[in-house]
Design a protein around this motif. Sequence first.
Motif, short mmCIF file in Angstrom:
data_model
loop_
_atom_site.label_atom_id
_atom_site.label_comp_id
_atom_site.label_asym_id
_atom_site.label_seq_id
_atom_site.Cartn_x
_atom_site.Cartn_y
_atom_site.Cartn_z
N THR A 29 11.94 17.68 -14.64
CA THR A 29 12.30 17.45 -13.25
C THR A 29 11.05 17.33 -12.43
O THR A 29 10.00 17.87 -12.76
N PRO A 30 11.10 16.59 -11.30
CA PRO A 30 9.89 16.34 -10.53
C PRO A 30 9.31 17.63 -9.97
O PRO A 30 10.03 18.54 -9.58
N ALA A 31 7.99 17.65 -9.86
CA ALA A 31 7.36 18.78 -9.21
C ALA A 31 7.67 18.77 -7.74
O ALA A 31 7.97 17.73 -7.15
N GLU A 32 7.60 19.93 -7.09
CA GLU A 32 7.83 20.00 -5.66
C GLU A 32 6.82 19.14 -4.95
O GLU A 32 5.62 19.20 -5.21
N GLU A 33 7.27 18.30 -4.04
CA GLU A 33 6.39 17.39 -3.35
C GLU A 33 5.64 18.13 -2.27
O GLU A 33 6.22 18.83 -1.44
N GLU A 34 4.33 17.98 -2.26
CA GLU A 34 3.50 18.71 -1.34
C GLU A 34 3.12 17.82 -0.18
O GLU A 34 2.84 16.64 -0.35
N PRO A 35 3.08 18.35 1.04
CA PRO A 35 2.72 17.52 2.19
C PRO A 35 1.26 17.13 2.14
O PRO A 35 0.41 17.89 1.69
N VAL A 36 0.99 15.93 2.60
CA VAL A 36 -0.39 15.49 2.69
C VAL A 36 -0.48 14.58 3.89
O VAL A 36 0.45 13.84 4.20
N GLY A 37 -1.60 14.61 4.59
CA GLY A 37 -1.72 13.81 5.79
C GLY A 37 -1.88 12.34 5.47
O GLY A 37 -2.60 11.96 4.57
N VAL A 38 -1.23 11.48 6.24
CA VAL A 38 -1.42 10.04 6.11
C VAL A 38 -2.59 9.67 6.99
O VAL A 38 -2.57 9.90 8.20
N THR A 39 -3.62 9.12 6.42
CA THR A 39 -4.88 8.97 7.14
C THR A 39 -5.09 7.56 7.68
O THR A 39 -6.10 7.30 8.28
N GLU A 40 -4.14 6.65 7.44
CA GLU A 40 -4.35 5.30 7.93
C GLU A 40 -3.07 4.77 8.54
O GLU A 40 -1.99 5.20 8.23
N LEU A 250 3.18 11.65 -9.33
CA LEU A 250 3.19 11.18 -7.94
C LEU A 250 3.74 12.34 -7.09
O LEU A 250 4.88 12.30 -6.65
N PRO A 251 2.95 13.37 -6.85
CA PRO A 251 3.50 14.61 -6.29
C PRO A 251 4.03 14.48 -4.87
O PRO A 251 4.90 15.25 -4.47
N ASP A 252 3.50 13.55 -4.08
CA ASP A 252 3.99 13.36 -2.71
C ASP A 252 4.52 11.93 -2.56
O ASP A 252 4.19 11.22 -1.62
N VAL A 253 5.37 11.54 -3.49
CA VAL A 253 5.88 10.17 -3.56
C VAL A 253 6.54 9.74 -2.25
O VAL A 253 6.53 8.56 -1.90
N ARG A 254 7.13 10.70 -1.51
CA ARG A 254 7.83 10.34 -0.28
C ARG A 254 6.89 9.77 0.78
O ARG A 254 7.33 9.17 1.76
N ARG A 255 5.57 9.97 0.62
CA ARG A 255 4.61 9.47 1.59
C ARG A 255 4.04 8.10 1.23
O ARG A 255 3.19 7.57 1.95
N ILE A 256 4.47 7.53 0.13
CA ILE A 256 4.05 6.17 -0.21
C ILE A 256 4.78 5.20 0.71
O ILE A 256 6.00 5.21 0.79
N VAL A 257 4.05 4.36 1.40
CA VAL A 257 4.62 3.49 2.42
C VAL A 257 4.74 2.06 1.91
O VAL A 257 4.01 1.63 1.00
N ARG A 258 5.66 1.35 2.48
CA ARG A 258 5.83 -0.06 2.16
C ARG A 258 4.84 -0.90 2.95
O ARG A 258 4.42 -0.53 4.04
N ARG A 259 4.51 -2.04 2.37
CA ARG A 259 3.56 -2.95 3.01
C ARG A 259 4.18 -4.34 3.08
O ARG A 259 4.87 -4.78 2.15
N GLU A 260 3.87 -5.03 4.15
CA GLU A 260 4.32 -6.40 4.28
C GLU A 260 3.72 -7.24 3.16
O GLU A 260 2.53 -7.16 2.86
N GLY A 261 4.57 -8.02 2.49
CA GLY A 261 4.10 -8.90 1.43
C GLY A 261 4.04 -8.29 0.06
O GLY A 261 3.69 -8.97 -0.90
N LEU A 262 4.36 -6.99 -0.06
CA LEU A 262 4.34 -6.33 -1.36
C LEU A 262 5.72 -5.80 -1.72
O LEU A 262 6.40 -5.22 -0.88
N GLN A 263 6.13 -6.01 -2.96
CA GLN A 263 7.35 -5.41 -3.50
C GLN A 263 6.93 -4.22 -4.35
O GLN A 263 6.36 -4.38 -5.42
N LEU A 264 7.19 -3.01 -3.86
CA LEU A 264 6.86 -1.80 -4.60
C LEU A 264 7.90 -1.57 -5.68
O LEU A 264 9.10 -1.63 -5.42
N VAL A 265 7.43 -1.27 -6.89
CA VAL A 265 8.30 -0.99 -8.03
C VAL A 265 7.90 0.36 -8.61
O VAL A 265 6.74 0.55 -8.98
N GLN A 266 8.85 1.28 -8.70
CA GLN A 266 8.63 2.53 -9.42
C GLN A 266 9.10 2.32 -10.84
O GLN A 266 10.28 2.15 -11.11
#
Length: 323
Positions: A29-40, A250-266
């Motif tokens: 099962t996934p590890a607990e997701e830890e908060p991390v600051g989004v810097t950009e 990917l411990p803080d996967v919820r913070r991965i953001v979408r980008r215009e022009g990219l199709q993100l695939v997990q």
Amino acid sequence: MTLAWLRRPSRAVAVALGLCALVLAAVGTPAEEEPVGVTEQVSTSVDVAAGDAVDPVRIAPTARPRWKAERVLPPGGMLIAYYGTAGSGALGVLGETPPDRAHRRLARAAAPFERPRRPVRLVYELIVSIADAYPGRDGDYSHDIARSDVRRYVDAARENGALVVLDIQPGRSGFQRAAKRWAWALREPHVGLALDPEWRMGPGEVPGRVIGRVRAEEVNRVSAWLSRMMLERNLPEKVLVLHQFRGSMLPDVRRIVRREGLQLVQHVDGFGTPGQKLDTYDAVARPGRFAMGFKLFYDEDRPLMGARAVHRIRPRVRLVSYQ
């Protein structure tokens, strides 16, 4: 439940027997997701999966050229890939034969996935930066394959109407530093990128002895760079694949953001029985945030799942790769 299937047998250099105990200690099962600051600041909105909590992200208004909105994954479509590196079958089926012959084999493997109004595109997922068990001259525990080998696959894919995805195993180097070495290929309209956190090592870590990880902040830097490149060049949409078979990769996967022009695939890896593979899929999948991918292993899966079984998976799989 036996957990050795969670470990993806990516390459001989993984010192495989020594890794088994590590994997058995890190259950599915996934590890607990830890908060991390989004810097950009990011160029588009965050896609939120049900139940995920995401901190607000500021949207930076920027002037952009007109973008050629050609979708790499059209509605209902699928991508079917062969995975490996040039000139060797040790890391996957793609390198067992020259590119044109591999394309014909891939087309036969992809045919059962075709459905009415569900187009299938063929993909060569080529490992271009390969993790090593030794530091090498630059000390990053990774080496790049020859540029001429990458060019052969890029050219063959263009001629055959296929896509190429460049797979990065960076060792102790950062993903962005490694990816930028392949900028010349990523400028091609049919070339995308894959990041493999299993092989992203921290200080003092050696590939094959530990399972790596990457934070969302690093992924977001790579995606921002790639998105800017393709928008500036008015390129069609690209795929950005993230490989995963454990939550801690990917411990803080919820913070991965979408980008215009990219199709993100997990892309959910993991070998074993169909039930074991689906347990991994259920444990790590974030379908509200990504299109979903699924790995099939010719040698390790028992039995190998067919197209009909893959089509039944929910959330629905959009990228299937064979190794």
